[in-house]
Design an enzyme around this catalytic site. Structure first.
Site, PDB file in Angstrom:
ATOM      1  N   THR A  51       0.827  -1.214   0.000  1.00  9.57           N
ATOM      2  CA  THR A  51       0.000   0.000   0.000  1.00  9.57           C
ATOM      3  C   THR A  51       0.856   1.257   0.000  1.00  9.57           C
ATOM      4  O   THR A  51       0.620   2.197  -0.771  1.00  9.57           O
ATOM      5  CB  THR A  51      -0.931  -0.001   1.222  1.00  9.57           C
ATOM      6  OG1 THR A  51      -1.805  -1.129   1.139  1.00  9.57           O
ATOM      7  CG2 THR A  51      -1.756   1.272   1.282  1.00  9.57           C
ATOM      8  N   TYR A 114     -12.173  -4.007  -6.225  1.00  7.08           N
ATOM      9  CA  TYR A 114     -13.068  -3.015  -6.832  1.00  7.08           C
ATOM     10  C   TYR A 114     -14.527  -3.294  -6.468  1.00  7.08           C
ATOM     11  O   TYR A 114     -15.250  -2.421  -6.008  1.00  7.08           O
ATOM     12  CB  TYR A 114     -12.900  -2.966  -8.354  1.00  7.08           C
ATOM     13  CG  TYR A 114     -13.817  -1.938  -8.983  1.00  7.08           C
ATOM     14  CD1 TYR A 114     -13.504  -0.585  -8.928  1.00  7.08           C
ATOM     15  CD2 TYR A 114     -15.009  -2.319  -9.591  1.00  7.08           C
ATOM     16  CE1 TYR A 114     -14.352   0.363  -9.468  1.00  7.08           C
ATOM     17  CE2 TYR A 114     -15.864  -1.383 -10.141  1.00  7.08           C
ATOM     18  CZ  TYR A 114     -15.537  -0.038 -10.073  1.00  7.08           C
ATOM     19  OH  TYR A 114     -16.379   0.894 -10.602  1.00  7.08           O
ATOM     20  N   TYR A 144      -3.591 -10.496   2.258  1.00  5.07           N
ATOM     21  CA  TYR A 144      -3.480  -9.116   2.725  1.00  5.07           C
ATOM     22  C   TYR A 144      -4.866  -8.635   3.123  1.00  5.07           C
ATOM     23  O   TYR A 144      -5.705  -8.332   2.277  1.00  5.07           O
ATOM     24  CB  TYR A 144      -2.875  -8.249   1.619  1.00  5.07           C
ATOM     25  CG  TYR A 144      -2.512  -6.835   2.026  1.00  5.07           C
ATOM     26  CD1 TYR A 144      -2.666  -6.366   3.331  1.00  5.07           C
ATOM     27  CD2 TYR A 144      -2.001  -5.948   1.084  1.00  5.07           C
ATOM     28  CE1 TYR A 144      -2.323  -5.080   3.684  1.00  5.07           C
ATOM     29  CE2 TYR A 144      -1.645  -4.641   1.423  1.00  5.07           C
ATOM     30  CZ  TYR A 144      -1.824  -4.219   2.724  1.00  5.07           C
ATOM     31  OH  TYR A 144      -1.494  -2.929   3.070  1.00  5.07           O
ATOM     32  N   LYS A 174      -1.035 -10.714   6.320  1.00 11.91           N
ATOM     33  CA  LYS A 174      -0.782  -9.416   6.927  1.00 11.91           C
ATOM     34  C   LYS A 174      -2.133  -8.877   7.365  1.00 11.91           C
ATOM     35  O   LYS A 174      -3.013  -8.639   6.539  1.00 11.91           O
ATOM     36  CB  LYS A 174      -0.126  -8.451   5.947  1.00 11.91           C
ATOM     37  CG  LYS A 174       0.052  -7.042   6.535  1.00 11.91           C
ATOM     38  CD  LYS A 174       0.571  -6.028   5.533  1.00 11.91           C
ATOM     39  CE  LYS A 174       0.697  -4.657   6.204  1.00 11.91           C
ATOM     40  NZ  LYS A 174       1.130  -3.595   5.266  1.00 11.91           N
TER      41      LYS A 174
END
Length: 310
Positions: A51, A114, A144, A174
């Site tokens: 990110t 999305y 993630y 994560k």
């Protein structure tokens, strides 16, 4: 009986490495490699294209090119966990396949983000398609989970289903939910199965390690790598809580600003390279007043970035 993690799996601290851009907003592989070397020197692994790398502001071709440049520059692929999760299934497959071929230690994979409100069935199908299409036993996927940004959560039920279908390939997660109860549930349910749990911030590093977790993948490891890695190594020492408090003080400063521009402004200041402050639209760099406020707030913490300049 708990499964012992493989010794060649990533552990400790990784950084979602900030990406330098030139004046034309093109990624600068040479400067990226220099920053990666500095992080490695501070015992921090490389979650490139995370990110805070502005990964979703770059094309697949740009990211593949940067990976090749890093390997060509001598950055060990085993220390890299590139982000390969994209909205398009075929993009995820291409990124993941390339990372595996290069010998990366794992891949960090967002869900397709999305469409909102998608089912666990749809997310399972996405991950299953990627695994089957890559078709390589070396593949290690670290899920993630970042619902505050992606708005597409990875549920405990989905993790359980993926682990049963693809043991070994689904290697860990994560957790950037910011919810310690969620991280703790992952640790208790899945860490004994050899599923490595990384906190999404060093704020939870000590608690994660005490719970049997693997470490953290943290934005501020870009700028405070030595101190974060020190706690990851010394978490059983008597001063571990004091070390955690010191890390939290630095983290609090960065969280008071837009994170990515603040990280880049800090690298720019301490490296003496102002071009590091460049971010891709829609992000904007910090204003000079913000940079001054950031540096002033960091000063009482004793913050520094030794070895960065030069």
């Amino acid at each position: 009986m708990p499964i012992e993690p493989s010794p060649d799996r990533p552990r400790g601290v990784l950084s979602p490495v900030v990406t330098p851009f030139d004046r034309d907003l093109k990624p600068d592989g040479e400067r990226l490699a220099r920053h990666c070397r500095w992080l490695l020197d501070n015992d921090v692994g490389l979650a490139v294209f995370g990110t805070n790398s502005e990964a979703n502001s770059m094309s697949v071709a740009e990211k593949l090119g940067l990976l090749d440049q890093l390997v060509a520059a001598g950055i060990p692929p085993a220390r890299m966990m590139p982000g390969t999760g994209c909205c398009a299934l075929t993009d995820s497959v291409e990124m993941t396949r390339h990372a595996v071929r290069l010998g990366c230690g794992g891949v960090l994979m967002l869900p397709p983000f999305y469409y909102k409100g998608v089912s666990d069935d749809g997310l399972f199908r996405n991950y299953a398609e990627i695994i089957e299409r890559v078709g390589d036993k070396r593949l290690r996927i670290y899920l993630y989970h970042i619902p505050p940004v992606a708005q597409v959560p990875i549920s405990l039920a989905l993790i359980e289903r993926l682990l049963k279908a693809y043991p070994g390939t689904i290697a860990g997660i994560k957790d950037s939910s910011g919810d310690w109860n969620n991280t703790q549930a992952m640790l208790e349910r899945f860490q004994p199965q050899g599923f490595d749990v990384f906190a999404g911030s060093e704020t939870f590093l000590l608690a994660t390690l005490r719970g049997g977790g693997a470490g953290c993948i943290s934005a501020t490891a870009n700028v405070n790598p030595g101190a974060i890695a020190r706690l990851a190594r010394a978490w059983q020492q008597p001063d571990a809580d004091q070390q955690q408090a010191a890390l939290d003080a630095v983290r609090k400063v960065f969280q008071s600003m837009p994170m990515i521009p603040a990280l880049k402004a800090t690298v720019a200041h301490f490296s003496g390279d102002p071009s590091w402050g460049m971010v891709r639209p829609p992000l904007v760099p910090l204003a000079e007043t913000q940079v001054s406020a950031l540096l002033s707030a960091l000063e009482p913490t004793g913050f520094s970035m030794p070895g960065l300049r030069g």
